[in-house]
Write a protein that holds these residues in place. Structure first.
Motif, mmCIF file in Angstrom:
data_model
loop_
_atom_site.group_PDB
_atom_site.id
_atom_site.type_symbol
_atom_site.label_atom_id
_atom_site.label_comp_id
_atom_site.label_asym_id
_atom_site.label_seq_id
_atom_site.Cartn_x
_atom_site.Cartn_y
_atom_site.Cartn_z
ATOM 1 N N UNK A 36 0.814 -1.224 0.000
ATOM 2 C CA UNK A 36 0.000 0.000 0.000
ATOM 3 C C UNK A 36 0.844 1.268 0.000
ATOM 4 N N UNK A 37 1.940 1.266 0.770
ATOM 5 C CA UNK A 37 2.825 2.438 0.819
ATOM 6 C C UNK A 37 3.522 2.649 -0.527
ATOM 7 N N UNK A 38 3.956 1.561 -1.147
ATOM 8 C CA UNK A 38 4.658 1.645 -2.439
ATOM 9 C C UNK A 38 3.756 2.264 -3.506
ATOM 10 N N UNK A 39 2.531 1.733 -3.597
ATOM 11 C CA UNK A 39 1.586 2.245 -4.597
ATOM 12 C C UNK A 39 1.127 3.654 -4.231
ATOM 13 N N UNK A 40 0.874 3.869 -2.936
ATOM 14 C CA UNK A 40 0.402 5.177 -2.471
ATOM 15 C C UNK A 40 1.372 6.298 -2.765
ATOM 16 N N UNK A 41 2.678 6.034 -2.586
ATOM 17 C CA UNK A 41 3.660 7.100 -2.803
ATOM 18 C C UNK A 41 3.779 7.438 -4.289
ATOM 19 N N UNK A 42 3.613 6.440 -5.168
ATOM 20 C CA UNK A 42 3.617 6.709 -6.615
ATOM 21 C C UNK A 42 2.438 7.609 -6.971
ATOM 22 N N UNK A 43 1.258 7.250 -6.467
ATOM 23 C CA UNK A 43 0.051 8.037 -6.764
ATOM 24 C C UNK A 43 0.166 9.453 -6.207
ATOM 25 N N UNK A 44 0.682 9.581 -4.977
ATOM 26 C CA UNK A 44 0.824 10.901 -4.351
ATOM 27 C C UNK A 44 1.761 11.798 -5.154
ATOM 28 N N UNK A 45 2.935 11.267 -5.509
ATOM 29 C CA UNK A 45 3.910 12.077 -6.253
ATOM 30 C C UNK A 45 3.389 12.380 -7.652
ATOM 31 N N UNK A 46 2.686 11.421 -8.254
ATOM 32 C CA UNK A 46 2.085 11.671 -9.564
ATOM 33 C C UNK A 46 1.125 12.849 -9.518
ATOM 34 N N UNK A 47 0.291 12.886 -8.473
ATOM 35 C CA UNK A 47 -0.664 13.995 -8.306
ATOM 36 C C UNK A 47 0.082 15.310 -8.072
ATOM 37 N N UNK A 48 1.087 15.277 -7.187
ATOM 38 C CA UNK A 48 1.852 16.496 -6.879
ATOM 39 C C UNK A 48 2.537 17.064 -8.121
ATOM 40 N N UNK A 49 2.964 16.167 -9.010
ATOM 41 C CA UNK A 49 3.662 16.619 -10.213
ATOM 42 C C UNK A 49 2.743 17.222 -11.266
ATOM 43 N N UNK A 50 1.431 17.130 -11.037
ATOM 44 C CA UNK A 50 0.514 17.807 -11.968
ATOM 45 C C UNK A 50 0.247 19.252 -11.530
ATOM 46 N N UNK A 51 0.772 19.646 -10.369
ATOM 47 C CA UNK A 51 0.547 21.005 -9.855
ATOM 48 C C UNK A 51 1.529 22.033 -10.418
ATOM 49 N N UNK A 52 2.547 21.552 -11.115
ATOM 50 C CA UNK A 52 3.502 22.484 -11.706
ATOM 51 C C UNK A 52 4.919 22.304 -11.172
ATOM 52 N N UNK A 53 5.865 22.915 -11.864
ATOM 53 C CA UNK A 53 7.283 22.719 -11.550
ATOM 54 C C UNK A 53 7.695 23.310 -10.203
ATOM 55 N N UNK A 54 6.938 24.309 -9.718
ATOM 56 C CA UNK A 54 7.282 24.930 -8.445
ATOM 57 C C UNK A 54 7.180 23.912 -7.306
ATOM 58 N N UNK A 55 6.102 23.135 -7.314
ATOM 59 C CA UNK A 55 5.892 22.104 -6.293
ATOM 60 C C UNK A 55 6.980 21.042 -6.382
ATOM 61 N N UNK A 56 7.243 20.570 -7.611
ATOM 62 C CA UNK A 56 8.264 19.540 -7.813
ATOM 63 C C UNK A 56 9.637 20.033 -7.376
ATOM 64 N N UNK A 57 9.929 21.291 -7.696
ATOM 65 C CA UNK A 57 11.220 21.872 -7.332
ATOM 66 C C UNK A 57 11.407 21.972 -5.833
ATOM 67 N N UNK A 58 10.336 22.318 -5.128
ATOM 68 C CA UNK A 58 10.399 22.426 -3.665
ATOM 69 C C UNK A 58 10.683 21.062 -3.045
#
Length: 449
Positions: free
Chosen positions: A129-151
């Motif tokens: 669950x943690x392995x899949x959850x972290x992929x989904x979480x980061x995938x969602x965060x990366x749709x918010x733009x480069x500022x979030x990813x850069x932080x």
């Protein structure tokens, strides 16, 4: 961004620190298990393999940097191979990165994260669950733009240095130092030459990221002089860190014990700092791994995005969302990463991704020699030193990795590698279909005109 738009303001110190930051990831915290399992719990060949893999990486970085400095275009290795060998092989490189290298590497890192989180929470059922959850979480965060990813990248870069430094310093201070370091090379009944290839493939995962080093050339004040220094210096520092932290692990626990744990760094941290201090170090490792995964899910989708804009993949992958992010390409890579992660096999996934990428690294090394012959007048801001010796060493290293995994490392490695070959070759009919479709569309447009 093309080379002519880049400002040449990068000195040797900035370049060197960038190299170190790009290459050090999560592998150094987790790969000792695979290494000492292969050696049968003996330390010697494991330590030697960390050094050999480091030397392979330095020669690879020195070689590939000539191509990336001479072809300073967006797209990385896919573009280099297209320029050297043609559009079809360039597409195959991008296809392999899209469906195999990036998602398999992301999945391996996610499994690493899941194992670490489950250990921290003392609940082994949470790994998947943690392995899949972290992929989904980061995938969602990366749709918010480069500022979030850069932080995320900035925070994780700082956090990954903290556990490294603390384990190294206090490992030598508080460890007994009674455990063997170089002897025996391998356990009784194991042939060193029979496992050296598997060891190198396992360890090269911890060194991956060096291909990006050549991209610095366009921003350096004096790339011809400073880039080789940055590569040799930066990757030597990475090699030293990898070797020294493994010595620190052995200073605390014997190799036979390290082989028993999926997260050797966590066990060593607990031995050094006690349960509470160990958990704090584990949190630092988690943040580091989180950032490492973010880096792959941030950069990976740019490959299918580029291919879609070249009309070699469906147009949906070439669309940007309101935040200027290739969200559909990111979603596609997230789905593939989750599928790979369902295996739950960190070492299998990392070996698969290393085999696939090193096959194309080797083509890049050969491309250096090919370009010297076919385009002798090409502007080269940086030339690989000791040509052709360094490129030949890189080519031999790459061929060794590929041949060993396909034919010499046992049935399991052969099956994994053949799977990688098949997944990569599926790209050929995809390329034929897309080029035929584009050609037919062009013909229709021409007739309509």
């Amino acid at each position: 961004m093309e080379n002519k738009q880049l400002q040449k303001n990068l000195g040797i110190a900035a370049a060197l620190s960038t190299v170190v930051g790009m290459v050090i990831g999560g592998g150094v915290f987790f790969k000792p298990q695979a290494v000492y399992t292969l050696t049968g719990g003996a330390p010697g060949l494991g330590i030697l393999a960390w050094i050999i893999a480091g030397i392979m990486t330095i020669t690879a970085g020195l070689t590939a940097a000539e191509v990336s400095a001479a072809i300073p275009k967006t797209g990385g290795m896919m573009v280099y191979i297209e320029e050297i060998y043609g559009k079809k092989l360039g597409f195959l490189t991008g296809w392999m990165q899209t469906v195999l290298f990036f998602p398999a590497t992301a999945a391996a890192i996610a499994v690493m994260f899941g194992q670490q989180a489950a250990l921290l929470l003392n609940n082994s059922s949470l790994v998947m669950p943690m392995s899949i959850g972290v992929i989904l979480l980061i995938g969602i965060l990366n749709t918010f733009g480069s500022k979030t990813s850069g932080a995320i990248q900035t925070v994780s870069t700082v956090c990954k240095l903290i556990p490294l430094v603390l384990i190294i310093v206090f490992g030598f201070i508080k460890g007994s130092g009674d455990n063997p370091i170089m002897n025996p090379l391998v356990a009784e009944g194991i042939r060193p030459m029979g496992i050296i290839g598997q060891l190198l493939v396992a360890i090269l995962f911890a060194y991956d990221g060096w291909i990006n080093v050549g991209a610095l050339a366009g921003e350096m004040k004096n790339p011809g002089k400073d880039l080789p220094k940055a590569i040799i210096g930066g990757l030597s520092i990475v090699m030293a860190i990898n070797v020294v932290i493994n010595l620190a692990y052995l200073w605390v626990l014997p190799a036979s014990e390290l082989a028993q744990y999926a997260s050797p760094a966590s066990i060593v941290a607990e031995k050094i700092f006690g349960p509470v201090g160990g958990k704090l170090i584990n949190v630092g490792i988690l943040v580091s791994v989180f950032g490492c995964l973010n880096g792959y899910l941030l950069t990976g989708p740019r490959i299918p995005y580029t291919l879609a804009n070249q009309k070699l993949l469906p147009a949906t992958f070439g669309k940007l969302n309101k935040n200027g992010v290739p969200a559909n390409a990111t979603l596609f890579m997230v789905v593939l990463s989750v599928i790979y992660a369902l295996s739950g096999q960190f070492n299998l996934l990392s070996d698969l991704s290393m085999f696939a990428i090193w096959a194309f690294y080797t083509l890049t090394f050969i491309g250096v020699i090919k370009l010297r012959k076919t385009q002798p007048d090409l502007k080269r801001p940086y030339k690989v030193p000791f040509y052709p010796v360094i490129p030949i060493i890189s080519i031999c290293s790459g061929l060794f990795v590929v041949i060993d995994q396909l034919f010499l490392a046992g049935m399991k490695s052969s099956i994994i590698s053949l799977g990688g070959v098949i997944i990569t070759l599926i790209g050929l009919p995809v390329y034929s279909f897309m080029t035929k479709k584009n050609s037919e569309l062009q013909e229709k447009e021409n007739k309509a005109a």
